[in-house]
Every structure is written in C-alpha cells, then in structure tokens.
Design a protein around this motif. Sequence first.
Motif, PDB file in Angstrom:
ATOM      1  N   SER A 446       0.847  -1.191   0.000  1.00 56.33           N
ATOM      2  CA  SER A 446       0.000   0.000   0.000  1.00 56.33           C
ATOM      3  C   SER A 446       0.883   1.242   0.000  1.00 56.33           C
ATOM      4  O   SER A 446       1.775   1.361   0.856  1.00 56.33           O
ATOM      5  N   ARG A 448       0.406   4.085   1.111  1.00 57.04           N
ATOM      6  CA  ARG A 448       0.295   4.814   2.363  1.00 57.04           C
ATOM      7  C   ARG A 448       1.225   4.255   3.440  1.00 57.04           C
ATOM      8  O   ARG A 448       1.512   4.918   4.430  1.00 57.04           O
ATOM      9  N   SER A 449       1.684   2.999   3.255  1.00 55.65           N
ATOM     10  CA  SER A 449       2.498   2.366   4.292  1.00 55.65           C
ATOM     11  C   SER A 449       3.953   2.804   4.251  1.00 55.65           C
ATOM     12  O   SER A 449       4.709   2.512   5.185  1.00 55.65           O
TER      13      SER A 449
END
Length: 674
Positions: A446, A448-449
Amino acid sequence: MSLLNVGARALQINQTAIQTAGHNIANVNTAGYSRQTVALGTVPGQYTTDGYIGNGVDVQGILRNHSELLTRQASAAASVQAGDGVRMDRLKQLQDVFTGGATGLGAAINDMMNAFSDVVNAPTDLTARGVVLTRMDETAKRLRDASSRTDEIAATVENQMQGGINVVNNLATKVANVNQQIALARGNGQQPNDLLDQRDQLIRDINQYVQTSQVEADDGSVTLFVANSQPLVMGNRAATLSVGDPQNFNTNGAQKKLLFTPAGSTDKIELNEAVLGGGEVSALMRFQNTDLAEGRNLLGRLAVGISETLNLQNRQGLNLDGKLGENLFTSINLGQAVPGNRNTSSAVMGMEVADASKLQASSYVLNFSTGSSGTVTRQSDGKVFSFADMTELDTLMLGQGLRLTNGAAAPDTTLFSDAGGAADGDQFLINPLQNAASQMQAAQFSPRSLAAANPINAAMGAGNDGSLQLVSLKATGNPALVLPPNSDSTSTPPVPGGIELRFSAGSPITYQAFNRGVVPAEALGDPATYTPGQPVKMNGWEITLNGVPKTGDTVVVGNAADPKFGDIYQRDAGNASALLNLRDAKIFDGGTLTDGFSGAMAQIGTRTQSATFAAKLSSTIASNLENERAAVSGVNLDEEAARLIQFQQSYQASAKMIQIAQNIFDNLIQAVGR
C-alpha cells in the motif's frame, strides 16, 4: 636344407612384420594405441671350418613404442585441463547470475533507490510511493530468481559429480580386470602390448575425472592412488568413490566431499580436497564449496544488507496515517548453526544480524577446545580467530556482523554465551547467508504504508530573539521508545508536550533540555555547551542548528503525529530523504548500498577471468605434452605404408630364396639318382 630354413624363417618373419604394420594402420584412430614394431635379431651362425655360416633372422619381440614418462605427464596435464575447463564453464554460468545491464540485479537496486527521489519531492503523491514499492518488489524478485539460478547450478553440478564418480568406479573395476590379465600374460615373458595400451587409456579416462598417481608392481599390474595416498586400484581389486556431505557436518548438500571406500570395506574416508589435484570431479567439488558458496554468500549478504537497512530506516518514520513504519521487506531468518556430528552436548546455536554493514560473504567453523574457548575459522579466506571465553566469542562475531543466540526457540534473543552448554570438542558450522536471498520478499504494497515522514518535528520559540535556524532533524533510534511525549490540551493544567531546548547566551553558549510531557516541565540532565552546526543528540534523535541564540530562546522537538502539529507529517519527507541517502551508505566492505552488486559482480568476474586464463594455459600444456607423447607412440600412415612396401619386397625375396633352395635340392636329388 640350411638355405631352405633361412628362407622359410625369413618368409615367416616378414609376414609377421607385414601383419604388425597392418595392425598399426588398422589402429591409427584407436584412442591410446601405441605403435608397435617388430624387433629382429640375427640367428647365431653355424660353425664350419670355413667360418660361421649365417642362419638367417628371428623375431626378438614385438616392441611397444611408448614413453612411460610422457604418458604420465600427458595424463596428468589432461587431468588438470579437464578440471580447469569444467570450472571455467561453471563459473561462466555463475557469472550470468551476476550480469549487469538493464535486466540485471544491479539495475533493479539502483532503480529502487532512485525512486525515493520522487517521494522526497512529492511526499503525498501516491503514485510516487507506489513506484517505490513496485521497485522493491522487483528487486526482491530478482534476488529470488538469482538464488533460484544458483540452486539450479548446484543441482547440475551435483548430478555431474555423481555421474563422473560412477564413471570412475566403473573404469577402476576395468583397470583391476586388465591388471589381472596383464599379470597372467606376463608369465610367458612377453609384454601384452594391446592390454598395456588398454590399461593406459583407462587410466587416462579416470584422470579426466579424478587425478591419479601410479606405481607398477613386479607382476606388471599397477596400483592407482587418489589424493596421493588412497589406493583406488591395487592389483585386481578396486575401491569405490562417492560424493557426500562432510563427515563433521550434515550440510544438506551445501558443501560436498569426496569419500573413499577401500576394497572389501564399508568404511568411508573423507579425502582432503587440497590434494585431489585435477579432474572434473575435483574441480566441480571446489566450485561447489568455494566459487558457488561465495556467489550464494554474496547474494545473501546483498539481500540481508538491503532488507535490514531499509527496514530499520522505514521503522524510524511515519506513514501517511501517522503511524510508525513497518518492515519494507519480510525479515530474513538466518536459521541455526549446524552442530557437528561428533558433538557431545545438545547445545543449539541461532544466528541474527547484529550489523549488516559488518557482514562478510563467508561461512565460519566454530571449534570449542573447551566449553568456553576455541577458534573461529572464516572459510572465505581461511583466517583463524581465537577466543579465550564466551565474551570474546560474542565480541568476535559481532565484529563479523553476527549475534549468536541460544536458538532453542524462535524468536529467542538469549545470547548463546548466556545459555552456555557447549562441550569440549564441539563444532558448529555458521552459514548464515547461503539461503538468505531466497527469502527476500516485499512486505508492503500500500503506498500509504511507506514511512516518508520524520517521526519528530521541531518548532522555534515564537519569542526567539537570536538567529537560531533549523538545519536538520532526524531519528537515530527506535521512535517507539524515544518519541517526545504528545501534548494534551484536555488535561488540567494542559500538557504542552515535547522536549524543549532552552538556551543561555554567554561564553560558552549553553542549553538545557526539559521534558514538557509533565507539568511542571522536568529538567533532563545538566546544561550542555551549544556549538553551531554540531548536532544535539538525545535519546534516539538528533537536531542540528545554526545561528547564535539569545538567553531565553527555545526550540521544541515533538512527536510529528502530535495533534498540535496537525497533518504536517503527511507533507514531510524527512525519512524519505534518509531512505534516499542510503544509496551512499557504507554497507558492503566499505562500499555503498548501490555499489554492493557491482562489488559482487567484480568478485565473480575476477574468479571467472582467472579460471579462463588457467583453462587456456592448461589446455596449451596438455596439448603440447600429448603431441610429444603421440610423436613417440602415434601411428604415421606414411611410415607404415613405406614399411609395408619394404616388408613386401623382403617377403618376395624370401619366397624367391625358398624357390631357389627348392630348385637346388631337386637338382641334387636328380644328380644322385643317376
């Protein structure tokens, strides 16, 4: 009658010479055949009062044109050539694993590290973050592919070694059988030339796989030795060879040894690899145990260095959700050290990475002379380290980037030195990197990670009168343990949170740190001297400032996810910059992370270049010695054709001699009859 006997004997001798020349011509293309010639000798003359009258010629023997010295030298040189050639071929295959170019592993690593620059420029861009994670997945995949390719090479080498050993055992049995035939044939006082040629060729064939030395016995049989001392063939008995794990350790095929089983025995003797000499099997074993092992270790160190370094840095940042980052790659399990087969204790030894930058592309053999002292041998260069106690052992292995643990359970951080349990004479094979590359896996998918933001933030005091300026701020330890406390506006009284640095002008300028996570703020230690441009280091983070403060000026360092900072962390790229800067971090033998693969490629390339030179040199030497041997033993068709004409004419003359003798005898009978 004497004239008739001379002619008949000459006729028979010339027929034998013609047959021998024909035998040479027929075997001109037979491998290992030695040219034969008829050795002629004058039959002792008959004494008369008029002197000795000749009685013609006789065959003294069929000579084998053969040089024992040249044959042995050519066989030994061919053995070295076979070994050098097969090692060169396998190293070229290994070199293909470490290839450069756009599709190589080095390009994947560079692309991965360079991709962080886009995140630095646009930390909120999910596409840029996604590209970084895609590059990581591609790097992990190429490392796994490279590891898989080395496994394929290892399997091929093992099959080739086993096939070669089967051939050697079969040939050794044939040599033993021919030995018996030669010993029986020698009873008539003549050399069985064709059997001797057959045996020499069998020995040359054996030397293609394992180099031998030989000693001839009085009965004409030879004893063949391998590794200088073990009798592979003695008389009519043949021993057997096999390939297996070292007798000290069960390495599951990671290392191979040549094992010798004497004739009539089941006991296996491990042969010293250093004295095996040439031959394909010997060379393949060295390739497996040294060249391929180094290639695997280089790949493993590359995988561990990349994963450990990037994982550590990502864990020191914040992701887009304001949470601490997690590992970018799955953790690589170094496994357990292999205990010696003769260990008397039940001690188990685990392995962990202590410092990826100190890892060596090598395995180690740990020998306990007592339960707490002994030696560690680094197998890549043979260097031996001694330790007098377990503390020295820990220090020694930490210097190699490894931490030895109890290893009884996973995870278990108990040090092996604390657990104890080793006994006198125990051995361990420490082989942490052999399979590391095969475990390389991307752990985050992801965008966002990706933890691009610094976990801490800094703000200058609103009432500062000096010229303080922020140069840099970064985490240096585990943020979960060292982040400044958050503010809490709901408590009574409100908690401002963070760590405040308060400056006092003077000579020298000093500062003191206060914990604002408690009310009233608590001083953290004594005042310290402030030097512009020098980092102020605290528990797990450091800040660098420039400028000259006035008394009362402050700088507050706080948790980047603290509500008082809002969502600034989402636009911060401090940790992304730190990840990008890892391109130039000294990770592999003083080289940078992006140069790690280039260094590995150079090491394998150097080995391949050296092996290629050795193969060319040994090929030249073997060719020259074979030419010299062939000059003595080889068949020249022109010479044999000339001999055929010579012996044909001699045969015709001998037949004419018989005819004349017959006519004289007939005339004598007729005269007497009258």
